[in-house]
Design a protein around this motif. Sequence first.
Motif, mmCIF file in Angstrom:
data_model
loop_
_atom_site.group_PDB
_atom_site.id
_atom_site.type_symbol
_atom_site.label_atom_id
_atom_site.label_comp_id
_atom_site.label_asym_id
_atom_site.label_seq_id
_atom_site.Cartn_x
_atom_site.Cartn_y
_atom_site.Cartn_z
ATOM 1 N N MET A 174 2.853 -7.022 -0.326
ATOM 2 C CA MET A 174 2.922 -7.074 1.135
ATOM 3 C C MET A 174 4.296 -6.639 1.629
ATOM 4 N N TYR A 175 5.349 -6.992 0.876
ATOM 5 C CA TYR A 175 6.692 -6.541 1.242
ATOM 6 C C TYR A 175 6.847 -5.043 1.010
ATOM 7 N N ASP B 262 5.532 -1.376 5.825
ATOM 8 C CA ASP B 262 5.503 -0.363 6.884
ATOM 9 C C ASP B 262 4.135 0.293 7.042
ATOM 10 N N GLN B 263 3.210 -0.057 6.158
ATOM 11 C CA GLN B 263 1.855 0.488 6.225
ATOM 12 C C GLN B 263 0.966 -0.446 7.047
ATOM 13 N N PRO B 264 -0.203 0.035 7.467
ATOM 14 C CA PRO B 264 -1.142 -0.859 8.170
ATOM 15 C C PRO B 264 -1.436 -2.103 7.343
ATOM 16 N N LEU C 285 -2.746 -5.363 2.402
ATOM 17 C CA LEU C 285 -3.564 -6.409 1.792
ATOM 18 C C LEU C 285 -4.331 -5.867 0.588
ATOM 19 N N LEU C 286 -4.871 -4.654 0.722
ATOM 20 C CA LEU C 286 -5.571 -4.035 -0.401
ATOM 21 C C LEU C 286 -4.637 -3.837 -1.590
ATOM 22 N N MET C 287 -3.421 -3.380 -1.336
ATOM 23 C CA MET C 287 -2.464 -3.180 -2.417
ATOM 24 C C MET C 287 -2.036 -4.516 -3.024
ATOM 25 N N ALA C 288 -1.983 -5.575 -2.204
ATOM 26 C CA ALA C 288 -1.682 -6.904 -2.749
ATOM 27 C C ALA C 288 -2.746 -7.321 -3.754
ATOM 28 N N ARG D 243 14.271 -8.338 1.355
ATOM 29 C CA ARG D 243 14.767 -9.123 2.476
ATOM 30 C C ARG D 243 13.569 -9.820 3.108
ATOM 31 N N GLY D 244 13.759 -10.330 4.280
ATOM 32 C CA GLY D 244 12.647 -10.956 4.973
ATOM 33 C C GLY D 244 11.539 -9.953 5.256
ATOM 34 N N VAL D 245 10.325 -10.450 5.308
ATOM 35 C CA VAL D 245 9.181 -9.602 5.615
ATOM 36 C C VAL D 245 8.883 -9.749 7.104
ATOM 37 N N PRO D 246 9.090 -8.685 7.883
ATOM 38 C CA PRO D 246 8.839 -8.814 9.323
ATOM 39 C C PRO D 246 7.372 -9.092 9.586
ATOM 40 N N PRO D 247 7.064 -10.062 10.451
ATOM 41 C CA PRO D 247 5.665 -10.389 10.719
ATOM 42 C C PRO D 247 4.962 -9.254 11.443
ATOM 43 N N GLU D 248 3.687 -9.085 11.145
ATOM 44 C CA GLU D 248 2.888 -8.112 11.876
ATOM 45 C C GLU D 248 2.806 -8.528 13.340
ATOM 46 N N ARG D 249 2.955 -7.550 14.214
ATOM 47 C CA ARG D 249 2.986 -7.875 15.636
ATOM 48 C C ARG D 249 1.707 -8.573 16.097
#
Length: 291
Positions: free
Chosen positions: A48-49, A53-55, A60-63, A114-120
């Motif tokens: 997820m990190y 920058d991806q959708p 989630l699929l890559m996770a 670093r921190g993972v910015p939350p999805e808007r």
Amino acid sequence: MILEFLINAIGLGALYALLTIGVALLFGVLGLMNFAYGELILAGAFAMYLFRDQPWPFALLMAIVFAVVVALVSERLAFHPLRNADPVTLMIASFAVSLALQSLARMTVLPRTRGVPPERFLSHRVSILGADVSVLDLVTLVLCGVMLLVVAWLMGRTSLGIQLRAAAEDFRMAASLGVKANLVIPAAFVIVGVLSAIGGAVLVARQGSIGADMGLQPMLIGVVGAVLGGMSSLKGAALGGFLLGAATALLESLLPTDLIAFRDAFLFSALIAVLVVRPQGLLSGAKVRVS
């Protein structure tokens, strides 16, 4: 207010149920108390990190891909050679895998994170029947609820699910009836990888950061929930995890601010009281026999 609490409680309960199923499934099939489960969650969280920058659906699929690959590699390298070992040996091996994966993460990828910015869209709030509800709580409820339904369908309606349930009840008898260990065990690790990836994605969205030990608490939640519901019963494990999550949300809502820090103490005191009455768990199944 009540609707907001219900969505949060059911969503958290569904998340905890996923975590407990992941623990109970490997214990049932392989007799393995997998303490490396937290590192599968870490693998999903790192994906997820990495794809932040991806959708979000792609991340989630890559996770899921990352967690499943780590689960299968650990099964092949660490647990496959120990298939006929006793449960204590398997447990020690899972500790070794956990520490190895944590060390690998600390030396390679985590120092650069670093921190993972939350999805808007996850940080938004919507009004439902007059209640102000977080989109993150809704996503948690829907995502984890759908996964629970998929697991229930897989275990109850497919040939693989029937073999998994048979192996969880009595692996030796199931093997004598034609259940193939080389199919069932990797399949169980794949399912656990998917569940841990979903859990990791939700935790990253809630916490906004990742760390080498971020899987420790979810792993403990999975173990405690599975013990509460019945370690040898997948339905019991799901029930135990759901009740644990709902009780956590209830205590967070009811406890005064100065007692929130003691939430886990109240929670586990209640767990001990339940286990005194039902030491085998709420829904106990047959004893597990290791191949």
